[in-house]
Design a protein around this motif. Structure first.
Motif, PDB file in Angstrom:
ATOM      1  N   GLU A   1     -59.662   0.971 -43.061  1.00  9.14           N
ATOM      2  CA  GLU A   1     -59.859  -0.003 -41.990  1.00  9.14           C
ATOM      3  C   GLU A   1     -60.250  -1.364 -42.550  1.00  9.14           C
ATOM      4  O   GLU A   1     -59.751  -2.405 -42.106  1.00  9.14           O
ATOM      5  N   VAL A   2     -61.133  -1.368 -43.536  1.00  9.80           N
ATOM      6  CA  VAL A   2     -61.564  -2.637 -44.121  1.00  9.80           C
ATOM      7  C   VAL A   2     -60.434  -3.257 -44.939  1.00  9.80           C
ATOM      8  O   VAL A   2     -60.234  -4.479 -44.916  1.00  9.80           O
TER       9      VAL A   2
ATOM     10  N   VAL B   1     -68.763  -4.531 -41.093  1.00  7.16           N
ATOM     11  CA  VAL B   1     -67.894  -3.394 -41.401  1.00  7.16           C
ATOM     12  C   VAL B   1     -68.674  -2.090 -41.533  1.00  7.16           C
ATOM     13  O   VAL B   1     -68.141  -1.093 -42.025  1.00  7.16           O
ATOM     14  N   SER B   2     -69.912  -2.072 -41.090  1.00  6.00           N
ATOM     15  CA  SER B   2     -70.704  -0.845 -41.147  1.00  6.00           C
ATOM     16  C   SER B   2     -70.002   0.269 -40.375  1.00  6.00           C
ATOM     17  O   SER B   2     -69.574   0.071 -39.232  1.00  6.00           O
TER      18      SER B   2
ATOM     19  N   LYS C   1     -67.116   1.571 -40.959  1.00  2.36           N
ATOM     20  CA  LYS C   1     -65.656   1.541 -41.056  1.00  2.36           C
ATOM     21  C   LYS C   1     -65.202   2.208 -42.352  1.00  2.36           C
ATOM     22  O   LYS C   1     -65.907   2.192 -43.354  1.00  2.36           O
ATOM     23  N   SER C   2     -64.001   2.777 -42.311  1.00  3.58           N
ATOM     24  CA  SER C   2     -63.438   3.417 -43.496  1.00  3.58           C
ATOM     25  C   SER C   2     -62.888   2.361 -44.444  1.00  3.58           C
ATOM     26  O   SER C   2     -62.688   1.195 -44.071  1.00  3.58           O
ATOM     27  N   SER C   3     -62.622   2.772 -45.678  1.00  2.96           N
ATOM     28  CA  SER C   3     -62.060   1.838 -46.649  1.00  2.96           C
ATOM     29  C   SER C   3     -60.680   1.365 -46.219  1.00  2.96           C
ATOM     30  O   SER C   3     -60.293   0.225 -46.478  1.00  2.96           O
TER      31      SER C   3
ATOM     32  N   GLU D   1     -65.582   4.573 -50.354  1.00  2.47           N
ATOM     33  CA  GLU D   1     -66.629   4.951 -49.410  1.00  2.47           C
ATOM     34  C   GLU D   1     -67.673   5.780 -50.152  1.00  2.47           C
ATOM     35  O   GLU D   1     -67.337   6.770 -50.792  1.00  2.47           O
TER      36      GLU D   1
ATOM     37  N   LYS E   1     -58.213   9.116 -34.145  1.00  2.14           N
ATOM     38  CA  LYS E   1     -58.084   8.236 -32.987  1.00  2.14           C
ATOM     39  C   LYS E   1     -57.007   8.765 -32.047  1.00  2.14           C
ATOM     40  O   LYS E   1     -56.234   9.661 -32.396  1.00  2.14           O
TER      41      LYS E   1
END
Length: 489
Positions: free
Chosen positions: A253-254, A246-247, A249-251, A206, A385
């Motif tokens: 999550e991707v 994927v804008s 999103k964390s690494s 990121e 979350k």
């Protein structure tokens, strides 16, 4: 309460888990050509990174020498300033960039190629890694001056063979007096394939654009990996996975989006370099990890209460994903209480441990606090979350519950989400990073440490459980309720 768990005796919470009486209700298939990935992981793109590419970050288990993962939260070893600068530069005016064909040609010319390296070069590469990242948590006698002198003494004479170079590195690392800092042979390094969290051979980072936004860049790329073969390049920006933007999103999550069964395909939309072009690449996954999760539903109190039992053997690339599947299936079957068995779980991917803990925590709850030589490396990792479940939870631990398992146990305990049952845990609160050297060997280096949400340094001391033997569920609920009251006050 009598709960049918795989203990050597029904109510023994301190013994090691025996083979479960019931097979897991599901097993995720894992078909993989191991010999092929062994070749893949023996090489890594070095490119503009200083010294070596840091492939992975782990709380390595106290016994296993090959547990690893790229960790966007805790990476304490940044790339060289030149690479950092190139990653941080996103915006460019049209006049700064060539046309698309020229940009593509430029990228092709810059493709990374395997580099020959001398025996002295391999030794110096390992030395540089320690010089830049090692955290002395034991003797506190390490200094840059003494380390420099050791390098000068070693390189004063020629090193005539690669085996001799490896022996020199082993002795050099042993002189640090840190049991977790060690050398990995090319064969040992290649066994890390089950910890590739993406399944396609890339590491994501990121990177801030300076305006408050974060974009994802390919920090590391394994030569001849599925991503490399498909045309992904080091420094590429990840724009979409299977058509999903994927804008933001964390690494992690991707990386999770990239995961899937071996031999299946994922479509990755990438932007080459700062000027483009943008391409959609179809990549075939190669996965070597096997599910570490087994589970079943138990009926207690004459069938009145349903308890979901989950055994987690290690934190590999499939741990969190398969744990979610297991918990949802148990919930669908009516489970109102849960037992997570972490006995004999020596750790693995710190990233998987952190994300596993988050499944049970409220938004804003602290997972761990990390510290290293670099003040910038001090991080507080919090849950971002809502929890997946809010049911009462027992976490089983013993003296072989270590590292990433202790992260999970302490995070759930300190945030009043679970009671711990069994024995005092192993007590490993150090962070190691695993680096590949340019001949396919590697080094594991202690680079930091962590403390629990209650600010306890567990290294060498472990975590004391709440109960030695399984308590009644009413006692569990009462204990958690009191904990929450104290925490709020």
């Amino acid at each position: 309460m009598r709960l049918l768990l795989p203990f050597s005796s029904p109510l023994s919470a301190t013994s090691s888990p025996a083979t479960p009486q019931f097979l897991p209700e599901y097993t995720l298939p894992s078909q993989f050509d191991y010999s092929a990935l062994s070749k893949i992981l023996k090489k890594s793109v070095i490119g503009t990174l200083t010294g070596a590419l840091s492939l992975t970050l782990v709380f390595s288990s106290p016994i296993s020498s090959v547990a690893a993962a790229n960790d966007p939260y805790l990476s304490l070893n940044p790339p060289s300033s030149s690479f950092e600068s190139s990653l941080n530069h996103f915006d460019s005016s049209p006049e700064d960039c060539p046309n698309e064909e020229e940009a593509d040609t430029e990228m092709q010319d810059d493709d990374f190629k395997p580099q020959l390296v001398t025996n002295e070069g391999i030794v110096e590469e390992a030395w540089e890694i320690v010089n830049g990242a090692f955290l002395d948590t034991r003797s506190h006698s390490w200094t840059p001056e003494t380390w420099q002198k050791q390098k000068d003494d070693i390189l004063a004479s020629p090193i005539k063979s690669r085996s001799k170079a490896h022996e020199v590195i082993k002795n050099m690392l042993a002189s640090l007096g840190d049991q977790y800092t060690r050398f990995l042979s090319p064969d040992e390094f290649s066994r890390m394939s089950k910890y590739d969290i993406t399944g396609i051979g890339i590491n994501l980072r990121e990177v801030s654009d300076g305006g408050g936004n974060v974009k994802l860049k390919v920090l590391g790329l394994v030569l001849h990996s599925p991503a490399d073969i498909a045309g992904v390049k080091q420094g590429d920006e990840i724009l979409a996975v299977n058509g999903m933007d994927v804008s933001g999103k964390s690494s992690f999550e991707v990386s999770s989006l990239l995961q899937g069964p071996s031999k299946t395909f994922v479509v990755l939309k990438v932007k080459h370099g700062k000027c483009g072009p943008v391409k959609s690449l179809k990549i075939q996954r190669q996965v070597n990890a096997q599910t570490p999760v087994s589970y079943r539903l138990e009926k207690v109190d004459n069938g009145k209460v349903s308890v979901g039992y989950i055994r987690l053997k290690e934190f590999n690339a499939l741990a969190r994903k398969d744990l979610v599947i297991a918990m949802k299936r148990l919930q669908d079957k009516g489970a109102s209480y849960f037992v997570m068995d972490l006995r004999d779980n020596l750790g693995g991917l710190v990233q998987a441990g952190i994300e596993t803990a988050k499944l049970f925590l409220d938004e804003g709850d602290m997972v761990i606090y990390t510290a290293g030589r670099d003040p910038e490396a001090q991080k507080t990792v919090v849950s971002d979350k809502k929890p997946l479940i809010i049911a009462p939870l027992i976490v089983m631990v013993n003296n072989r519950t270590a590292s990433a398992s202790e992260i999970v146990a302490s995070a759930l305990h300190d945030n009043c989400k679970a009671v711990l049952v069994g024995e005092r845990t192993y007590g490993k609160g150090l962070i190691q990073s695993v680096y590949e050297l340019r001949d396919g060997s590697g080094v594991v280096v202690t680079i930091g440490k962590y403390v629990t949400p209650n600010h306890m340094d567990i290294n060498g001391g472990g975590i004391e459980p709440d109960f030695r033997n399984l308590p009644d569920w009413n006692e569990v609920k009462e204990r958690l309720s009191k904990c929450n009251i104290l925490q709020r006050s």
